[in-house]
Structure formats: structure tokens, C-alpha cells
Design a protein around this motif. Structure first.
Motif, PDB file in Angstrom:
ATOM      1  N   LEU A 144       0.836  -1.201   0.000  1.00 13.48           N
ATOM      2  CA  LEU A 144       0.000   0.000   0.000  1.00 13.48           C
ATOM      3  C   LEU A 144       0.872   1.252   0.000  1.00 13.48           C
ATOM      4  CD1 LEU A 144      -2.601   1.628   0.281  1.00 13.48           C
ATOM      5  CD2 LEU A 144      -2.541   1.158   2.748  1.00 13.48           C
ATOM      6  N   GLY A 145       1.919   1.254   0.835  1.00 14.24           N
ATOM      7  CA  GLY A 145       2.813   2.403   0.864  1.00 14.24           C
ATOM      8  C   GLY A 145       3.486   2.644  -0.478  1.00 14.24           C
ATOM      9  N   ALA A 146       3.914   1.564  -1.138  1.00 13.01           N
ATOM     10  CA  ALA A 146       4.561   1.702  -2.445  1.00 13.01           C
ATOM     11  C   ALA A 146       3.576   2.177  -3.503  1.00 13.01           C
ATOM     12  CB  ALA A 146       5.173   0.370  -2.855  1.00 13.01           C
ATOM     13  N   ILE A 147       2.324   1.789  -3.385  1.00 12.13           N
ATOM     14  CA  ILE A 147       1.310   2.207  -4.359  1.00 12.13           C
ATOM     15  C   ILE A 147       1.083   3.717  -4.301  1.00 12.13           C
ATOM     16  CG2 ILE A 147      -1.175   2.105  -4.848  1.00 12.13           C
ATOM     17  CD1 ILE A 147      -1.025  -0.898  -4.177  1.00 12.13           C
ATOM     18  N   VAL A 148       1.002   4.264  -3.101  1.00  9.69           N
ATOM     19  CA  VAL A 148       0.692   5.691  -2.957  1.00  9.69           C
ATOM     20  C   VAL A 148       1.937   6.566  -2.869  1.00  9.69           C
ATOM     21  CG1 VAL A 148      -1.498   5.172  -1.827  1.00  9.69           C
ATOM     22  CG2 VAL A 148       0.551   5.537  -0.433  1.00  9.69           C
ATOM     23  N   ALA A 149       3.138   5.969  -2.953  1.00 12.25           N
ATOM     24  CA  ALA A 149       4.367   6.750  -2.771  1.00 12.25           C
ATOM     25  C   ALA A 149       4.720   7.652  -3.953  1.00 12.25           C
ATOM     26  CB  ALA A 149       5.536   5.822  -2.456  1.00 12.25           C
ATOM     27  N   PRO A 150       4.600   7.207  -5.227  1.00 12.43           N
ATOM     28  CA  PRO A 150       5.121   8.030  -6.331  1.00 12.43           C
ATOM     29  C   PRO A 150       4.150   9.130  -6.764  1.00 12.43           C
ATOM     30  CG  PRO A 150       4.304   5.960  -7.195  1.00 12.43           C
ATOM     31  CD  PRO A 150       4.140   5.884  -5.705  1.00 12.43           C
ATOM     32  N   PRO A 151       4.538  10.398  -6.646  1.00 16.23           N
ATOM     33  CA  PRO A 151       3.699  11.480  -7.173  1.00 16.23           C
ATOM     34  C   PRO A 151       3.704  11.496  -8.698  1.00 16.23           C
ATOM     35  CG  PRO A 151       5.249  12.289  -5.518  1.00 16.23           C
ATOM     36  CD  PRO A 151       5.682  10.918  -5.902  1.00 16.23           C
TER      37      PRO A 151
END
Length: 537
Positions: A117-124
Motif C-alpha cells: 500500500l505504501g509503495a502504491i501511494v508513494a510516487p507522485p
């Protein structure tokens, strides 16, 4: 047909929302995200689940190539500290913070799923930010940092994403094998990209048909991704290096008559893919909303709000902290001597803008959609519904909150263009026109030779006046007069052409060919008379 009709209607709606966004100075993904959320609330909306293996290739590959093709290696090298800090440090911090927040709110969620989940929402997504910033003409360095970050944070975030998903499905992840594997994957992806870029350019150099060339470009993009994935390399790294390497020689290989329409097609394709991503998430949110009600729905909303706040705070903390450290490191020594020089250190205002440009977009949606669904006998990814809802909530929240307030923030801080790109443009015009005039003068006399030389000499004199500081202000009256002549002549040509078709003197086939010639001639002459004025506005 029901799904097809809904998609067509929403694509038209997306085009209308993009027009509204341009008028109000907002990024169009913000309004499209709102439309996607509204789609989930409409009764009777069909359910559509995309094949997870297709999601990343379909939505990420073309967007990455489109962005990487325009990237500047020189500017990235100059700003490598800031780009690396965001692409690695900010991403890792965001993944860690989001994973901890998710575990605190949902204790039953496995750590691997929380990290995913963190990796999914990390890249702007830099596209949303630069849409607003380019209209405000900020310092060029800010655009370079944001666009460079967008290329490489996708690679770092999706690499963590793949490791977390693999660990979740297999239950094992050995730290001793991760580092060698990452090195092999990175080096292999770079080598494959360089080889494929040369091969693609060799093929493109032999294609003269516009339609065929554009189809080959798109097929090459997906082919590079598929081949990298089949070889167990990184599709993201391969595509970024592939596009950047190909762009260095494309100007020599691809003719203008192919390049101009190809740019237009790519722009439309990226826009359609962005809209389709929000549509597909809207379809899935509709089915999720039917399964999640009451207390479960309230928990989903709480997790979404907490994760959205976490990604915003984590990015702002990293960017402002890194910029403050860079300025502290460059402070004068106690004896008054200057400290180490860092020409790209961000000011407090610039750091605030970069930190606030954390809108999430297509990559986040595509990664969420790519989570295993449990179809074909496989296991469904744990908490998949919660992760999809949270990912869309973060995209919607950041686009609306940050996207709609970025313009007022920029105007409040008063960050202005430093003129570096404009100066380089004027210098390049002078040098290229000098080369063109020298080549024209060396050619043997022909009927139009004098006209061609006169045209280049006129352009060169204006370009030299624009690039030379002592030359004084540009003669806008003269430029306006030239532009008026071009407009008047073009209108007369078009009126006469329409009249010839109307009275039956020429048919539509001849009309269309001459109209195309007039279109190109109008663009060419308009570029000549407006080039100097555009840079001085």
C-alpha cells in the motif's frame, strides 16, 4: 455494449472537464478524479475488472515513455541531488510511514500488504503539477526536479511494490538475495534498453508512412515493456532508459512530417489513458461500495483519510528538511569565509512548492488495479478492496487539495522564471539560422534561391536582435505588422480556395491537398514572425 457506452460518454466528459480545468487554471486530473468518484455513486454502473497483468503495461508504459522522451539528461545531471533525494529518500519515507499508519489502523493487515500500500501511494505524478506550473512560468529548475523525480520515483516505488507483492504471495523474502537481484535487474534493464533503442531507431529510419510510424512507436513501447517483464527485468527502468536514449538520436532519424503528428497522437493517447484509469477505478469502487457498508465503510474512510494525510506530511517533511539541510551545509564559516557552493539548493519557497507538488495519479491507480484478483485459481491479494479504495482516496485527495491550491501558492510565493531556457532558445535560433544561411549561400543559383536566402537573413537578423543584450528592445510594431500581413494573405488564400470549391472549379480532393499546404505554410510563416515576440512576452 453497456460498458462501451459508459466509457465513450465518460471520455467525452473527460474532454469537457479538461477544457474547464484549463479555463480555471487547475490540473485536469483533479476534475477527472472527481468524475471517477461520482461514477461509483451512480446506480446501475456496470462492474469491470481489468486483468492485473495488463494494468501496469497499459497505463504506465506509454505515460513513462512520453515523459522520459522529453527529459533532459544535462538538467538531470545538474539537479541529481534533488532528484535522487526525492526519488529514493522521499519514496522510502512515504512507504515506511504509510505502512506503519496502515498497521496501526488495521492490525490484521500483514506487513507485506501494508508495504505494498505504501509503495502504491508513494510516487507522485508530475504531470498534474507541471500542468499548472508551466502556465505560471516558474524557475526552470523546479520543473526539472519534478519531472525527473516523476521518472525515477516510479521505478523505486514499483520495485518496492513488486517485492512486497511477491513476499505476500510467496511468504518469503530473503534480504541476502534482494541486493544482488536489484543490481542484476538494474544493469540488465539498462543494457536491454540501450540495445532496443538502437534497434527501434534503425527500424524507424526506414518508415516513411505516418500511420505506420505511429503504430510502430506504440507497439515498440509495449514490446519493450513485455520483453523486459518476460526476462524478469524492470519494465520501468527499461522504458525510462529506452526513451531517453532514443530521444537523443530521434531528431536525426525521424522526419518532421512524422514527428509532428506523432506528438499529437501521443498527447491524445496519454490523456485518454489517464481518463480511462479513473473510469476503471470508478467501476471497481462501485462494486466495492456494494460489499462494504456500515462499520466497514467507516473504517475504509478513516484509513483513506489517515493515509492521505500521511503521504502529504511525509513528503513535505522530507523536502523541507532536505532543503534546509542543504542550505545549512552551504552556510558561511564562522570566520566569514563562504561555505561550500550548491547552485541548485532550493530556497524555502521553492522547497514549499516542490513539497506541495505531491499529487498522485495514473501510476498509483494502475498499481492498485494490478493487485492479484484471485481469478484463474490464484489467491486474491489480502485487503485488496481496502487498498484500492485508499489508493483512489489518496489520488482524489491530493489532486483536489494540492492541485487546486497550487496556483494560489505559486502566486503568493512569487517564484518567477529565471529566463535560462529563453536565453538558450534565442541562442540556438541564431546558431541554426547562421548554419542555414551559410548552406543556402553555398548552393547554386536557382529561381527561388534569392527568396530563400532573404528569408533566412531576415530571421537571422531578428534572432540576433533578440539574443543580443545591447541591441535594445524588440520592435513589436514591426512584428505586429508582419503578423498582420501573414494573416491577411492567409485569409485571402483560404477564401479563394473555398470559392473555387463552391463554384465547382475544383473538387474536394484538390481542395484538401491545397488546404493542407496552406496549413503548413501558415504555421511556418507564423513561427517566423512570432518567434521573437513570444520570447519577450
Amino acid at each position: 455494449m453497456e460498458v462501451f457506452e459508459v466509457v465513450i460518454a465518460l471520455l467525452l466528459g473527460g474532454a469537457a472537464l479538461a477544457a474547464v480545468a484549463r479555463r480555471i487554471g487547475a490540473p485536469y486530473p483533479a476534475l477527472v478524479a472527481l468524475a471517477g468518484a461520482a461514477l461509483a455513486l451512480i446506480p446501475g454502473v456496470p462492474t469491470l475488472v481489468l486483468d492485473p497483468e495488463l494494468a501496469l503495461a497499459l497505463f504506465v508504459a506509454p505515460v513513462l515513455v512520453d515523459a522520459a522522451f522529453d527529459a533532459s539528461p544535462r538538467d538531470l545531471r545538474t539537479n541529481w541531488r534533488a532528484v535522487t533525494s526525492l526519488a529514493l529518500g522521499a519514496v522510502v519515507l512515504t512507504v515506511a510511514v504509510v505502512a506503519v499508519v496502515a498497521r496501526l489502523l488495521v492490525p490484521g493487515m500483514p506487513w507485506a500488504a501494508a508495504v505494498a500500500l505504501g509503495a502504491i501511494v508513494a510516487p507522485p505524478d508530475a504531470a498534474a503539477a507541471t500542468t499548472v506550473l508551466k502556465a505560471l512560468r516558474p524557475p526552470h529548475r523546479l520543473l526539472v526536479i519534478l519531472e525527473g523525480e516523476s521518472l525515477f520515483n516510479d521505478a523505486s516505488a514499483l520495485l518496492i511494490y513488486r517485492l512486497a507483492v511477491g513476499a505476500m504471495l510467496t511468504g518469503t523474502l530473503s534480504g541476502w538475495t534482494v541486493v544482488p537481484m536489484l543490481l542484476i535487474v538494474t544493469v540488465g534493464s539498462v543494457v536491454l534498453a540501450l540495445v532496443l533503442s538502437r534497434l527501434t531507431l534503425a527500424v524507424s529510419a526506414r518508415i516513411t508512412d505516418v500511420s505506420t510510424a505511429v503504430v510502430v512507436q506504440f507497439c515498440s513501447t509495449f514490446g519493450v515493456w513485455i520483453l523486459a517483464e518476460q526476462l524478469h527485468l524492470s519494465g520501468i527502468i527499461t522504458l525510462v532508459v529506452y526513451a531517453m536514449a532514443a530521444s537523443r538520436r530521434a531528431a536525426e532519424v525521424v522526419p518532421a512530417r512524422i514527428r509532428i503528428p506523432a506528438w499529437a497522437v501521443w498527447e491524445v493517447a496519454v490523456f485518454v489513458l489517464n481518463v480511462l484509469a479513473f473510469i476503471l477505478v470508478g467501476f471497481q469502487l462501485r462494486s466495492i461500495s456494494e460489499r462494504v457498508t456500515g462499520a466497514a465503510g467507516a473504517r475504509y474512510a478513516l484509513v483513506t483519510a489517515a493515509v492521505c494525510a500521511a503521504v502529504i506530511v511525509a513528503r513535505m517533511a522530507w523536502v523541507t528538511g532536505a532543503a534546509a539541510f542543504s542550505r545549512w551545509r552551504c552556510r558561511p564559516h564562522p570566520d566569514g569565509t563562504p561555505g561550500p557552493r550548491d547552485p541548485v539548493a532550493l530556497s524555502a519557497g521553492a522547497a514549499a512548492v516542490v513539497g506541495w507538488c505531491g499529487m498522485r495519479g495514473t501510476v498509483t491507480l494502475a498499481a492498485a488495479l494490478a493487485l492479484p484478483t484471485g481469478a484463474h485459481g490464484g489467491a486474491e491479494f489480502p485487503y485488496r478492496d481496502l487498498i484500492i479504495v485508499t489508493a483512489f482516496g489518496v489520488v482524489l485527495g491530493t489532486l483536489v487539495l494540492q492541485g487546486l491550491t497550487l496556483r494560489p501558492l505559486m502566486l503568493r510565493l512569487g517564484l518567477e522564471d529565471d529566463g535560462s531556457v529563453g536565453h538558450e532558445v534565442r541562442l540556438a535560433r541564431v546558431e541554426t539560422l547562421r548554419a542555414a544561411l551559410a548552406a543556402a549561400e553555398a548552393c547554386p543559383e536557382a529561381e527561388t534561391a534569392a527568396l530563400v536566402r532573404h528569408r533566412y537573413a531576415l530571421q537571422l537578423s531578428r534572432a540576433e536582435a533578440a539574443v543580443s543584450i545591447p541591441a535594445g528592445p524588440v520592435d513589436h510594431d514591426g512584428q505586429d505588422a508582419d503578423e498582420a500581413v501573414v494573416r491577411a494573405a492567409t485569409r485571402a488564400e483560404r477564401r479563394r480556395l473555398v470559392a473555387l470549391r463552391a463554384d465547382g472549379t475544383i473538387g474536394d480532393a484538390a481542395f484538401q491537398r491545397v488546404e493542407e499546404e496552406l496549413d503548413w505554410a501558415e504555421l511556418d510563416w507564423a513561427r517566423v514572425v512570432q518567434a521573437g515576440a513570444r520570447e519577450e512576452e
